[in-house]
Motif scaffolding. Structure first.
Motif, mmCIF file in Angstrom:
data_model
loop_
_atom_site.group_PDB
_atom_site.id
_atom_site.type_symbol
_atom_site.label_atom_id
_atom_site.label_comp_id
_atom_site.label_asym_id
_atom_site.label_seq_id
_atom_site.Cartn_x
_atom_site.Cartn_y
_atom_site.Cartn_z
ATOM 1 N N LYS A 85 0.855 -1.188 0.000
ATOM 2 C CA LYS A 85 0.000 0.000 0.000
ATOM 3 C C LYS A 85 0.888 1.233 0.000
ATOM 4 O O LYS A 85 1.778 1.378 0.835
ATOM 5 C CB LYS A 85 -0.891 -0.010 1.236
ATOM 6 N N SER A 86 0.632 2.138 -0.936
ATOM 7 C CA SER A 86 1.446 3.348 -1.052
ATOM 8 C C SER A 86 0.875 4.455 -0.176
ATOM 9 O O SER A 86 -0.199 4.316 0.410
ATOM 10 C CB SER A 86 1.506 3.809 -2.508
ATOM 11 N N LYS A 87 1.592 5.581 -0.115
ATOM 12 C CA LYS A 87 1.148 6.720 0.693
ATOM 13 C C LYS A 87 -0.167 7.299 0.190
ATOM 14 O O LYS A 87 -0.936 7.854 0.945
ATOM 15 C CB LYS A 87 2.224 7.801 0.698
ATOM 16 N N ASP A 88 -0.429 7.151 -1.109
ATOM 17 C CA ASP A 88 -1.675 7.673 -1.673
ATOM 18 C C ASP A 88 -2.770 6.595 -1.725
ATOM 19 O O ASP A 88 -3.702 6.694 -2.515
ATOM 20 C CB ASP A 88 -1.430 8.290 -3.049
ATOM 21 N N ASP A 89 -2.645 5.554 -0.886
ATOM 22 C CA ASP A 89 -3.620 4.460 -0.752
ATOM 23 C C ASP A 89 -3.779 3.616 -2.016
ATOM 24 O O ASP A 89 -4.782 2.935 -2.182
ATOM 25 C CB ASP A 89 -4.985 4.985 -0.304
ATOM 26 N N ARG A 90 -2.801 3.645 -2.879
ATOM 27 C CA ARG A 90 -2.798 2.761 -4.044
ATOM 28 C C ARG A 90 -2.286 1.402 -3.581
ATOM 29 O O ARG A 90 -1.303 1.313 -2.855
ATOM 30 C CB ARG A 90 -1.897 3.341 -5.125
ATOM 31 N N ILE A 91 -2.963 0.338 -3.968
ATOM 32 C CA ILE A 91 -2.567 -1.020 -3.561
ATOM 33 C C ILE A 91 -2.132 -1.780 -4.803
ATOM 34 O O ILE A 91 -2.844 -1.813 -5.803
ATOM 35 C CB ILE A 91 -3.728 -1.749 -2.863
ATOM 36 N N VAL A 92 -0.938 -2.381 -4.724
ATOM 37 C CA VAL A 92 -0.423 -3.152 -5.849
ATOM 38 C C VAL A 92 0.001 -4.533 -5.352
ATOM 39 O O VAL A 92 0.264 -4.737 -4.170
ATOM 40 C CB VAL A 92 0.772 -2.451 -6.538
ATOM 41 N N VAL A 93 0.041 -5.475 -6.277
ATOM 42 C CA VAL A 93 0.457 -6.839 -5.977
ATOM 43 C C VAL A 93 1.910 -7.003 -6.406
ATOM 44 O O VAL A 93 2.274 -6.659 -7.528
ATOM 45 C CB VAL A 93 -0.427 -7.860 -6.733
ATOM 46 N N ILE A 94 2.741 -7.524 -5.515
ATOM 47 C CA ILE A 94 4.156 -7.719 -5.825
ATOM 48 C C ILE A 94 4.308 -8.865 -6.824
ATOM 49 O O ILE A 94 3.676 -9.903 -6.696
ATOM 50 C CB ILE A 94 4.959 -8.036 -4.544
#
Length: 172
Positions: A85-94
Motif C-alpha cells: 500500500k502506497s502513501k496515496d492508498d494505491r494497492i499493488v500486488v508484488i
C-alpha cells in the motif's frame, strides 16, 4: 512511397518505445512496473463474506528486499499474493518473479520459491521458520473459501460464504 511510409512508422515506433523507458525511477519500488502485477483499489470478493483471506488484520510495515524504504505490506494467503500500500492508498500486488523476499518489521519473513506440495509443483510465498546452511523449514499458510450453504432442513440456518483458516503445511 511505400518505403517512406514504412521507415516513418519505424521511426515513430522507436520514439514511442524509447519514451516508455522513462518509467524507471531509481530505487522506488512502487514506480518500477516490473515489480508489480496489478493495480487494485480494494478487494472484490463480494458482500456478506465472513472471515478474511489475509494473515493480518491490516497492512504492516516491512521491507521489500533490494529497496531501502519501509512499505505497508499484507499477505493474501487465499490468492498467495503479497500486497503493498502506497502513501496515496494505491494497492499493488508484488510480482513474485522479480521480488523474491519480503520481511515484516515483526520479524516474519516470506520468500517466493518453487516447491512441490502433494505431488504438484507450485510457486508461491512460504514463511521462513528456520534457515541455516544445513536445513530450511518453511510454513505454507492456507486459507480456503467456503461458498454459501443452503439449509439442509427447515431447522438449519443458511450459512454465508466464508474464508476459513485451514491447517498450515510445513515444508523442509
Amino acid at each position: 512511397m511505400k518505403k517512406l511510409i514504412i521507415s516513418g512508422l519505424f521511426v515513430l515506433m522507436s520514439i514511442y518505445t524509447y519514451s516508455q523507458a522513462t518509467l524507471y525511477v531509481g530505487e522506488d519500488f512502487m514506480n518500477n512496473y516490473r515489480n508489480v502485477l496489478i493495480n487494485t483499489s480494494k478487494d472484490n470478493y463480494g458482500e456478506n463474506i465472513t472471515g478474511t483471506p489475509f494473515t493480518t488484520d491490516d497492512f504492516v510495515l516491512g521491507k521489500v528486499i533490494g529497496y531501502k524504504n519501509n512499505y505497508l505490506l499484507r499477505y493474501n494467503a487465499f490468492n498467495d499474493q503479497m500486497l503493498v500500500k502506497s502513501k496515496d492508498d494505491r494497492i499493488v500486488v508484488i510480482n513474485k518473479k522479480t521480488i523474491k523476499e519480503v520481511t515484516f518489521n515483526n520479524g516474519t519473513k516470506y520468500v517466493a520459491l518453487d516447491y512441490t506440495l502433494d505431488g504438484t509443483k507450485k510457486n508461491g510465498y512460504l514463511e521462513v521458520l528456520l534457515s541455516n546452511s544445513a536445513i530450511s523449514l518453511f510454513k505454507k499458510e492456507v486459507i480456503k473459501f467456503r461458498p454459501a450453504q443452503k439449509p439442509a432442513s427447515g431447522y438449519d440456518q443458511p450459512k454465508p460464504p466464508a474464508f476459513q483458516k485451514a491447517n498450515d503445511r510445513y515444508l523442509i
